[in-house]
Design a protein around this motif. Structure first.
Motif, PDB file in Angstrom:
ATOM      1  N   LEU A 110       0.824  -1.210   0.000  1.00  0.00           N
ATOM      2  CA  LEU A 110       0.000   0.000   0.000  1.00  0.00           C
ATOM      3  C   LEU A 110       0.857   1.259   0.000  1.00  0.00           C
ATOM      4  O   LEU A 110       0.562   2.214  -0.724  1.00  0.00           O
ATOM      5  CB  LEU A 110      -0.945   0.003   1.200  1.00  0.00           C
ATOM      6  N   THR A 111       1.919   1.280   0.819  1.00  0.00           N
ATOM      7  CA  THR A 111       2.756   2.479   0.880  1.00  0.00           C
ATOM      8  C   THR A 111       3.549   2.675  -0.411  1.00  0.00           C
ATOM      9  O   THR A 111       3.908   3.800  -0.750  1.00  0.00           O
ATOM     10  CB  THR A 111       3.704   2.451   2.095  1.00  0.00           C
ATOM     11  N   HIS A 143       0.605   4.210  -2.912  1.00  0.00           N
ATOM     12  CA  HIS A 143      -0.165   5.406  -2.561  1.00  0.00           C
ATOM     13  C   HIS A 143       0.693   6.372  -1.769  1.00  0.00           C
ATOM     14  O   HIS A 143       1.644   5.971  -1.106  1.00  0.00           O
ATOM     15  CB  HIS A 143      -1.396   5.024  -1.717  1.00  0.00           C
ATOM     16  N   SER A 147      -3.339   7.635   4.092  1.00  0.00           N
ATOM     17  CA  SER A 147      -3.408   7.995   2.685  1.00  0.00           C
ATOM     18  C   SER A 147      -4.845   8.385   2.378  1.00  0.00           C
ATOM     19  O   SER A 147      -5.739   7.539   2.428  1.00  0.00           O
ATOM     20  CB  SER A 147      -2.993   6.820   1.790  1.00  0.00           C
ATOM     21  N   GLU A 195      -6.007   8.830  -0.339  1.00  0.00           N
ATOM     22  CA  GLU A 195      -6.400   8.084  -1.538  1.00  0.00           C
ATOM     23  C   GLU A 195      -7.191   6.822  -1.178  1.00  0.00           C
ATOM     24  O   GLU A 195      -8.001   6.344  -1.971  1.00  0.00           O
ATOM     25  CB  GLU A 195      -5.166   7.660  -2.339  1.00  0.00           C
ATOM     26  N   LEU A 196      -6.953   6.286   0.002  1.00  0.00           N
ATOM     27  CA  LEU A 196      -7.622   5.053   0.421  1.00  0.00           C
ATOM     28  C   LEU A 196      -8.921   5.307   1.174  1.00  0.00           C
ATOM     29  O   LEU A 196      -9.725   4.397   1.343  1.00  0.00           O
ATOM     30  CB  LEU A 196      -6.682   4.199   1.277  1.00  0.00           C
TER      31      LEU A 196
END
Length: 99
Positions: free
Chosen positions: A31-32, A35, A67, A69-70
């Motif tokens: 994930l990191t 994003h 984030s 975005e998530l």
């Protein structure tokens, strides 16, 4: 924990789910990498009546990252996620997640 976890006389018309989950090994690294994250913790501790059992149950000394975005937001629903790199834990808060 859920806002409907109680035998209250007046049930809430909205559902809120809040808690912690452990991510699969390597998932937070994925994930990191995909994003943009910032160092940001939850705006408040567990303050709602139904969240009280969660107080003190998360990782020790978390270093939360987030984030946007998530996160998800739409008409009548919202989800926010915070991640602790040291413990692969996600803290979540969702309003009407099935809306």
């Amino acid at each position: 924990m859920s806002s409907r976890d109680d035998d209250r006389d007046l049930p809430s018309p909205e559902l809120v789910i809040s808690g912690y989950a452990r991510l699969a090994p390597g998932r937070l690294a994925e994930l990191t990498a995909a994003h943009a994250f910032t160092s940001e913790g939850p705006a408040k501790d567990f303050s709602s009546w139904f969240e009280k059992p969660l107080d003190g149950e998360g990782p020790e000394h978390p270093r939360w990252i987030r984030s946007r975005e998530l996160d998800r937001e739409g008409t009548g629903h919202r989800t926010a996620l915070w991640f602790d790199r040291d413990s692969d834990t996600v803290r979540f808060w969702a309003l009407n997640p099935y809306a």
